[in-house]
Design a protein around this motif. Structure first.
Motif, PDB file in Angstrom:
ATOM      1  N   GLY A 149       1.560 -11.095 -23.286  1.00 28.55           N
ATOM      2  CA  GLY A 149       1.388 -10.729 -21.875  1.00 28.55           C
ATOM      3  C   GLY A 149       0.526 -11.705 -21.091  1.00 28.55           C
ATOM      4  O   GLY A 149      -0.305 -12.412 -21.640  1.00 28.55           O
ATOM      5  N   ASP A 150       0.770 -11.719 -19.771  1.00 35.94           N
ATOM      6  CA  ASP A 150       0.030 -12.593 -18.857  1.00 35.94           C
ATOM      7  C   ASP A 150      -0.835 -11.701 -17.960  1.00 35.94           C
ATOM      8  O   ASP A 150      -0.317 -10.957 -17.121  1.00 35.94           O
ATOM      9  N   ILE A 151      -2.150 -11.798 -18.138  1.00 33.29           N
ATOM     10  CA  ILE A 151      -3.045 -10.884 -17.418  1.00 33.29           C
ATOM     11  C   ILE A 151      -2.968 -11.093 -15.906  1.00 33.29           C
ATOM     12  O   ILE A 151      -3.171 -10.149 -15.129  1.00 33.29           O
ATOM     13  N   ASP A 152      -2.640 -12.301 -15.469  1.00 36.56           N
ATOM     14  CA  ASP A 152      -2.570 -12.540 -14.020  1.00 36.56           C
ATOM     15  C   ASP A 152      -1.486 -11.685 -13.357  1.00 36.56           C
ATOM     16  O   ASP A 152      -1.651 -11.239 -12.224  1.00 36.56           O
ATOM     17  N   ARG A 153      -0.411 -11.472 -14.087  1.00 34.44           N
ATOM     18  CA  ARG A 153       0.665 -10.616 -13.531  1.00 34.44           C
ATOM     19  C   ARG A 153       0.159  -9.193 -13.340  1.00 34.44           C
ATOM     20  O   ARG A 153       0.478  -8.529 -12.360  1.00 34.44           O
ATOM     21  N   VAL A 154      -0.612  -8.722 -14.312  1.00 34.93           N
ATOM     22  CA  VAL A 154      -1.141  -7.349 -14.221  1.00 34.93           C
ATOM     23  C   VAL A 154      -2.144  -7.263 -13.077  1.00 34.93           C
ATOM     24  O   VAL A 154      -2.122  -6.312 -12.278  1.00 34.93           O
ATOM     25  N   GLN A 155      -3.007  -8.267 -12.987  1.00 35.80           N
ATOM     26  CA  GLN A 155      -4.000  -8.262 -11.896  1.00 35.80           C
ATOM     27  C   GLN A 155      -3.285  -8.298 -10.541  1.00 35.80           C
ATOM     28  O   GLN A 155      -3.703  -7.603  -9.607  1.00 35.80           O
ATOM     29  N   SER A 156      -2.211  -9.081 -10.420  1.00 40.85           N
ATOM     30  CA  SER A 156      -1.464  -9.108  -9.153  1.00 40.85           C
ATOM     31  C   SER A 156      -0.823  -7.754  -8.890  1.00 40.85           C
ATOM     32  O   SER A 156      -0.748  -7.301  -7.745  1.00 40.85           O
ATOM     33  N   GLY A 157      -0.343  -7.133  -9.951  1.00 41.90           N
ATOM     34  CA  GLY A 157       0.276  -5.807  -9.811  1.00 41.90           C
ATOM     35  C   GLY A 157      -0.736  -4.788  -9.314  1.00 41.90           C
ATOM     36  O   GLY A 157      -0.444  -3.980  -8.423  1.00 41.90           O
ATOM     37  N   ILE A 158      -1.929  -4.824  -9.897  1.00 42.52           N
ATOM     38  CA  ILE A 158      -2.974  -3.879  -9.480  1.00 42.52           C
ATOM     39  C   ILE A 158      -3.348  -4.137  -8.019  1.00 42.52           C
ATOM     40  O   ILE A 158      -3.476  -3.205  -7.212  1.00 42.52           O
ATOM     41  N   ALA A 159      -3.474  -5.416  -7.664  1.00 47.56           N
ATOM     42  CA  ALA A 159      -3.825  -5.754  -6.276  1.00 47.56           C
ATOM     43  C   ALA A 159      -2.747  -5.255  -5.317  1.00 47.56           C
ATOM     44  O   ALA A 159      -3.051  -4.678  -4.263  1.00 47.56           O
ATOM     45  N   ALA A 160      -1.481  -5.443  -5.701  1.00 47.11           N
ATOM     46  CA  ALA A 160      -0.374  -5.004  -4.821  1.00 47.11           C
ATOM     47  C   ALA A 160      -0.378  -3.484  -4.676  1.00 47.11           C
ATOM     48  O   ALA A 160      -0.136  -2.952  -3.581  1.00 47.11           O
ATOM     49  N   ALA A 161      -0.658  -2.794  -5.764  1.00 49.67           N
ATOM     50  CA  ALA A 161      -0.677  -1.322  -5.715  1.00 49.67           C
ATOM     51  C   ALA A 161      -1.793  -0.842  -4.783  1.00 49.67           C
ATOM     52  O   ALA A 161      -1.592   0.050  -3.955  1.00 49.67           O
ATOM     53  N   ARG A 162      -2.962  -1.468  -4.911  1.00 49.20           N
ATOM     54  CA  ARG A 162      -4.092  -1.065  -4.055  1.00 49.20           C
ATOM     55  C   ARG A 162      -3.781  -1.401  -2.599  1.00 49.20           C
ATOM     56  O   ARG A 162      -4.042  -0.615  -1.692  1.00 49.20           O
ATOM     57  N   GLN A 163      -3.177  -2.546  -2.403  1.00 51.43           N
ATOM     58  CA  GLN A 163      -2.786  -2.976  -1.060  1.00 51.43           C
ATOM     59  C   GLN A 163      -1.794  -1.987  -0.427  1.00 51.43           C
ATOM     60  O   GLN A 163      -1.855  -1.693   0.765  1.00 51.43           O
ATOM     61  N   ALA A 164      -0.910  -1.453  -1.282  1.00 52.22           N
ATOM     62  CA  ALA A 164       0.094  -0.493  -0.796  1.00 52.22           C
ATOM     63  C   ALA A 164      -0.522   0.893  -0.554  1.00 52.22           C
ATOM     64  O   ALA A 164       0.162   1.810  -0.114  1.00 52.22           O
ATOM     65  N   GLY A 165      -1.799   1.037  -0.909  1.00 54.09           N
ATOM     66  CA  GLY A 165      -2.466   2.320  -0.665  1.00 54.09           C
ATOM     67  C   GLY A 165      -2.341   3.289  -1.835  1.00 54.09           C
ATOM     68  O   GLY A 165      -2.629   4.479  -1.697  1.00 54.09           O
ATOM     69  N   LEU A 166      -1.917   2.781  -2.995  1.00 50.13           N
ATOM     70  CA  LEU A 166      -1.849   3.654  -4.174  1.00 50.13           C
ATOM     71  C   LEU A 166      -3.241   3.757  -4.800  1.00 50.13           C
ATOM     72  O   LEU A 166      -3.967   2.763  -4.882  1.00 50.13           O
ATOM     73  N   HIS A 167      -3.581   4.945  -5.259  1.00 53.95           N
ATOM     74  CA  HIS A 167      -4.850   5.147  -5.949  1.00 53.95           C
ATOM     75  C   HIS A 167      -4.633   4.785  -7.421  1.00 53.95           C
ATOM     76  O   HIS A 167      -3.796   5.396  -8.087  1.00 53.95           O
ATOM     77  N   VAL A 168      -5.350   3.779  -7.901  1.00 51.63           N
ATOM     78  CA  VAL A 168      -5.099   3.280  -9.265  1.00 51.63           C
ATOM     79  C   VAL A 168      -6.197   3.759 -10.215  1.00 51.63           C
ATOM     80  O   VAL A 168      -7.381   3.639  -9.911  1.00 51.63           O
ATOM     81  N   LYS A 169      -5.774   4.305 -11.357  1.00 50.03           N
ATOM     82  CA  LYS A 169      -6.725   4.603 -12.439  1.00 50.03           C
ATOM     83  C   LYS A 169      -6.403   3.652 -13.588  1.00 50.03           C
ATOM     84  O   LYS A 169      -5.226   3.428 -13.894  1.00 50.03           O
TER      85      LYS A 169
END
Ligand code: SAM
Ligand code: SF4
Length: 339
Positions: free
Chosen positions: A146-166
């Motif tokens: 796995g590539d951690i940068d992809r996950v970090q981008s995913g988390i950033a996009a989710a937060r940007q979209a207004g999703l509450h991330v746990k």
């Protein structure tokens, strides 16, 4: 197809537990191979055995008509199932009618950047993202490629979209156990709760399950030397117990199936992508729902099969990890049952 406009009473099992939470593994496949979850050469279910997205929708809708209030799509990696967004889209009608309180997912985050906005559009508000480390090398070692940068981008996009991330993290001996304070500061710093998970003995993954296991009671006492942890009363009916961390202001959860028995308040059941219903994560129990689903276009047989299975939900799990039991307690992988 069954439609619900009012709140039906929840199903109740033989021990008086109301069952109102369904987790659906929409695929057992994944774009990663976390070493505690799968072996590198994992054999996946034949594609021909999978329920179609329409069948999954029908199955979920029957559960909702029977009082399910919360639905979590998981896997495997739910976002690698082709067209999975059409399932989110059709299921979101139950949010619109008020029949469903919450539609959510658990994801490894690798595809989130692509889907975050659409998830939000489908009424998803909170998601769980699994991330065991912030270190790129360790991430690669844990997930095998796995590539951690992809996950970090995913988390950033989710937060940007207004999703509450746990964030969910499995605590692994000699791998990330010393990194938990940093992981917690990072998550809490971004306003995300962190839940720690004990390794569970699910599925054959090759040698070494015992070598991965860290009792979270031990980790908690280590954390308590550095942080002020205050127990919180709230419970989701699930296995997590939460504390507030004074120094970060964030919430920290502990999922401890092996050291703490949570079964008496269990409100959930799970369906696999082939339509098998498991009423307990930690037992071999299984009921086939695919056959009654396909046997008739009305939901009478299916509904009866669900009632029978709920009536047989076991009282609790029999997980055990010790030197004499260095083999899976349950032969199914977490990716099949749905974590
Ligand atoms: N692929 C998605 C993900 O990783 O979030 C969803 C499915 S995954 C099976 C769900 C959760 O189960 C993840 O947080 C993962 O770390 C956890 N998990 C997998 N195998 C496990 C095991 N043997 N013991 C404890 N947790 C496990
Ligand atoms: Fe895939 Fe999730 Fe299992 Fe990791 S834990 S291999 S991301 S299903």
């Amino acid at each position: 197809m069954t439609e619900t406009l009012q709140h039906p009473a929840p199903m109740v099992d033989a021990f008086g537990r109301a069952i109102n939470y369904l987790r659906v593994s929409v695929t057992d496949r994944c774009d990663l191979r976390c070493f505690y979850c799968m072996s590198e050469d994992m054999t996946f279910l034949p594609k021909a055995d999978l329920l179609t997205l329409e069948e999954l929708d029908r199955l979920c809708s029957v559960f909702i008509a029977k009082g399910t209030r919360k639905l979590r799509l998981t896997g495997g990696e739910p976002l690698v199932r082709r067209n999975v967004m059409s399932l989110f889209r059709t299921l979101s009608r139950h949010l619109a009618t008020g029949a469903l309180d919450e539609l959510t997912l658990t994801s490894n985050g690798s595809q989130l950047a692509r889907y975050a906005d659409e998830l939000r559009d489908c009424g998803v508000r909170r998601i769980n993202v699994s991330l065991d480390t912030l270190d790129a090398g360790k991430f690669r070692a844990i997930t095998r490629w796995g590539d951690i940068d992809r996950v970090q981008s995913g988390i950033a996009a989710a937060r940007q979209a207004g999703l509450h991330v746990k964030i969910n993290a499995v605590v692994l001996k000699n791998m990330n156990e010393d990194e938990i304070p940093d992981l917690m500061r990072w998550a809490h710093g971004l306003g995300m709760d962190l839940t720690l998970i004990e390794v569970m003995p699910l599925g054959e993954i090759g040698p070494g399950r015992i070598d991965q296991y860290v009792p979270l009671s031990l980790l908690r006492s280590r954390l308590a030397k550095q942080f002020t942890l205050t127990d919180l009363e709230e419970s989701s009916g699930g296995p997590a117990r939460y504390v507030r961390v004074a120094e970060t202001g964030g919430k920290l959860g502990f999922i401890t199936p092996l050291t703490h028995n949570f079964c008496e308040s269990c409100n959930r059941v799970r369906i696999t992508c082939t339509g098998t219903l498991h009423t307990c994560l930690g037992q071999e129990d299984a009921s086939d729902l695919r056959r009654p689903l396909r046997a008739s276009s009305d939901d009478v047989l299916l509904s009866a099969a669900i009632d029978r299975a709920i009536g047989l939900k076991p009282k609790g799990h029999d997980f055990i990890i010790d030197r004499r039991h260095n083999r899976p307690s349950v032969s199914r992988h977490m990716s099949v049952t749905g974590g």
